[in-house]
Design a protein around this motif. Structure first.
Motif, short mmCIF file in Angstrom:
data_model
loop_
_atom_site.label_atom_id
_atom_site.label_comp_id
_atom_site.label_asym_id
_atom_site.label_seq_id
_atom_site.Cartn_x
_atom_site.Cartn_y
_atom_site.Cartn_z
N PHE A 129 -15.82 74.52 36.03
CA PHE A 129 -16.57 75.11 35.00
C PHE A 129 -16.09 74.70 33.43
CE2 PHE A 129 -16.12 78.78 38.05
CZ PHE A 129 -17.04 78.29 38.78
N PRO A 130 -16.57 73.50 32.87
CA PRO A 130 -16.03 72.98 31.94
C PRO A 130 -16.49 73.67 30.57
CG PRO A 130 -18.02 71.74 32.73
CD PRO A 130 -17.78 72.66 33.61
N GLY A 131 -15.57 73.81 29.42
CA GLY A 131 -15.99 74.12 28.20
C GLY A 131 -15.99 75.56 28.26
N LEU A 132 -15.40 76.34 28.97
CA LEU A 132 -15.04 77.66 29.14
C LEU A 132 -14.33 78.24 28.08
CD1 LEU A 132 -14.84 79.27 32.69
CD2 LEU A 132 -16.69 79.44 31.21
N PRO A 133 -14.76 79.39 27.07
CA PRO A 133 -13.64 79.66 26.21
C PRO A 133 -12.38 80.11 26.82
CG PRO A 133 -16.05 80.85 25.75
CD PRO A 133 -15.91 80.06 27.21
N ARG A 134 -11.44 79.86 26.22
CA ARG A 134 -9.91 80.05 26.81
C ARG A 134 -9.88 81.55 27.21
NH1 ARG A 134 -6.94 80.15 29.12
NH2 ARG A 134 -4.67 79.32 29.29
N GLU A 135 -10.19 82.38 26.94
CA GLU A 135 -9.93 83.75 27.39
C GLU A 135 -10.57 83.95 28.61
OE1 GLU A 135 -13.57 84.59 24.31
OE2 GLU A 135 -11.78 83.25 24.72
N GLN A 160 -4.69 78.94 36.59
CA GLN A 160 -4.24 80.10 36.70
C GLN A 160 -2.91 80.08 35.56
OE1 GLN A 160 -3.42 82.53 40.41
NE2 GLN A 160 -4.38 80.68 41.50
N SER A 161 -2.32 79.24 35.52
CA SER A 161 -1.00 79.20 34.73
C SER A 161 -1.38 78.78 33.18
CB SER A 161 -0.20 77.81 35.06
OG SER A 161 -0.78 76.64 34.78
N GLY A 162 -2.61 78.22 32.98
CA GLY A 162 -3.25 77.96 31.68
C GLY A 162 -2.75 76.73 31.18
N ASP A 163 -2.47 75.74 31.92
CA ASP A 163 -2.06 74.45 31.49
C ASP A 163 -3.31 73.48 31.49
OD1 ASP A 163 0.51 75.27 31.99
OD2 ASP A 163 0.71 74.37 33.94
N ARG A 164 -4.27 74.01 32.00
CA ARG A 164 -5.56 73.13 31.85
C ARG A 164 -6.74 74.13 31.14
NH1 ARG A 164 -7.37 72.41 36.92
NH2 ARG A 164 -5.90 70.39 37.15
N GLY A 165 -7.09 73.63 29.77
CA GLY A 165 -7.91 74.38 28.98
C GLY A 165 -9.20 73.41 29.09
N ARG A 166 -9.66 72.38 29.44
CA ARG A 166 -10.68 71.83 29.05
C ARG A 166 -11.66 72.40 30.26
NH1 ARG A 166 -10.69 66.84 31.10
NH2 ARG A 166 -8.99 66.76 32.07
N TYR A 167 -11.18 72.76 31.48
CA TYR A 167 -12.27 73.25 32.41
C TYR A 167 -11.60 74.22 33.47
CZ TYR A 167 -10.30 69.44 35.36
OH TYR A 167 -9.55 68.59 36.25
N ALA A 168 -12.16 75.19 33.91
CA ALA A 168 -11.43 76.01 35.05
C ALA A 168 -11.90 75.26 36.53
CB ALA A 168 -11.97 77.33 34.99
N ARG A 169 -11.23 75.47 37.27
CA ARG A 169 -11.26 74.72 38.71
C ARG A 169 -11.26 75.57 39.79
NH1 ARG A 169 -7.96 70.95 41.99
NH2 ARG A 169 -9.24 69.43 42.63
N VAL A 170 -11.79 75.77 40.77
CA VAL A 170 -11.83 76.88 42.10
C VAL A 170 -12.30 76.35 43.37
CG1 VAL A 170 -13.89 78.13 41.28
CG2 VAL A 170 -12.27 79.16 42.69
N SER A 171 -11.58 76.45 44.19
CA SER A 171 -12.29 76.10 45.65
C SER A 171 -13.03 77.18 46.09
CB SER A 171 -11.30 75.69 46.76
OG SER A 171 -10.48 77.05 46.86
N ILE A 172 -14.18 76.92 46.58
CA ILE A 172 -15.58 77.86 47.03
C ILE A 172 -16.08 77.27 48.41
CG2 ILE A 172 -17.65 79.11 46.18
CD1 ILE A 172 -16.99 78.22 43.23
N ILE A 186 -22.46 83.39 29.86
CA ILE A 186 -21.48 84.23 29.45
C ILE A 186 -21.92 84.52 27.91
CG2 ILE A 186 -19.36 84.83 29.11
CD1 ILE A 186 -18.56 82.91 31.42
N GLU A 187 -22.29 85.82 27.63
CA GLU A 187 -22.47 86.20 26.31
C GLU A 187 -23.72 85.19 25.70
OE1 GLU A 187 -18.81 86.79 24.26
OE2 GLU A 187 -18.57 88.54 25.42
N GLY A 188 -24.68 85.16 26.49
CA GLY A 188 -25.89 84.31 26.01
C GLY A 188 -25.62 82.91 25.90
N ILE A 189 -24.45 82.06 26.38
CA ILE A 189 -24.05 80.92 26.05
C ILE A 189 -24.10 80.27 27.45
CG2 ILE A 189 -22.49 79.11 25.32
CD1 ILE A 189 -21.44 81.00 22.99
N THR A 190 -24.82 79.19 27.75
CA THR A 190 -24.93 78.43 28.85
C THR A 190 -23.71 77.58 29.30
OG1 THR A 190 -27.37 78.69 28.95
CG2 THR A 190 -26.43 76.98 30.40
N TYR A 191 -23.26 77.67 30.59
CA TYR A 191 -22.05 76.92 30.87
C TYR A 191 -22.96 76.17 32.17
CZ TYR A 191 -19.51 79.50 27.58
OH TYR A 191 -19.11 79.89 26.20
N TYR A 192 -22.21 75.02 32.54
CA TYR A 192 -22.64 74.24 33.93
C TYR A 192 -21.44 74.17 34.57
CZ TYR A 192 -26.54 73.16 30.70
OH TYR A 192 -27.82 73.10 30.05
#
Length: 204
Positions: A129-135, A160-172, A186-192
């Motif tokens: 999930f690239p570009g997510l706000p840091r929080e 999880q550790s917060g070391d990567r901020g450019r995108y979140a990564r998860v196995s699904i 999220i809050e009206g903003i589209t993410y890909y």
């Protein structure tokens, strides 16, 4: 006795001489199936590799505490037996697993597995999930997004550790019979959503 061994014995009455029915007792089937209960059935999606390549790669991935035995089946399926229950459980529940950027599907061995009619309906993949706000780059928030795609398995350690901020990564674990989610808000903003190796998935 396991459920695998409780199937009905096929009667030999009204047997067709041109297509005879071969019947086995429940005890025979129980004995023959015992050695396969700690086995996995695997297939590489999108490409066919030579058997030695498959065997070496799976041994590197999975033979940590014991040994494995890889046997080829028809239609590019393989069955892998484990001497270590720890290795078996890690291979079955871990992943996503890949060979040269091609996903490996993993399923527990089951009785009467027919490669000709077997379907690959689900697979574990990495999603970004690239570009997510840091929080929102945290385990709880990322899993909430992943639940809209399939079954979340594991949030990447760097996420999880917060070391990567450019995108979140998860196995699904995703259902290949359904359209994949490509975006969310999220809050009206589209993410890909980006699926690693998705272009290599083939459900032949």
């Amino acid at each position: 006795m396991r459920e695998d061994d409780l199937d009905d014995e096929v009667p030999e009455d009204d047997d067709d001489p041109l297509c005879p029915t071969i019947a086995y007792t429940a005890l025979e089937k129980q004995r023959w199936r015992r050695e396969w209960r700690s086995a996995l059935i695997v297939k590489v999606l999108g490409r066919t590799f030579p058997f030695p390549v498959i065997a070496r790669r799976l041994e590197t991935l999975w033979a940590k505490c014991g040994t494995i035995q890889v046997s080829s089946l028809s239609f590019s399926f393989y069955v892998v037996r484990f001497t270590s229950q720890i290795d078996y459980e890690q291979a079955a529940a871990g992943g996503p697993w890949m060979i040269n950027d091609f996903y490996i599907t993993v399923r527990p061995w089951r009785r009467n597995f027919n490669t000709k009619h077997a379907e690959v309906a689900s697979i574990m993949v990495w999603a970004r999930f690239p570009g997510l706000p840091r929080e929102f780059i945290n385990k709880e928030a990322v899993e909430r997004i992943a639940e809209k795609i399939g079954k979340p398995i594991r949030v990447d350690r760097a996420t999880q550790s917060g070391d990567r901020g450019r995108y979140a990564r998860v196995s699904i674990k995703i259902d290949l019979t359904k359209p994949l989610l490509s975006k969310f808000k999220i809050e009206g903003i589209t993410y890909y959503v980006e699926y690693e190796g998705l272009h290599r998935i083939c459900t032949e």
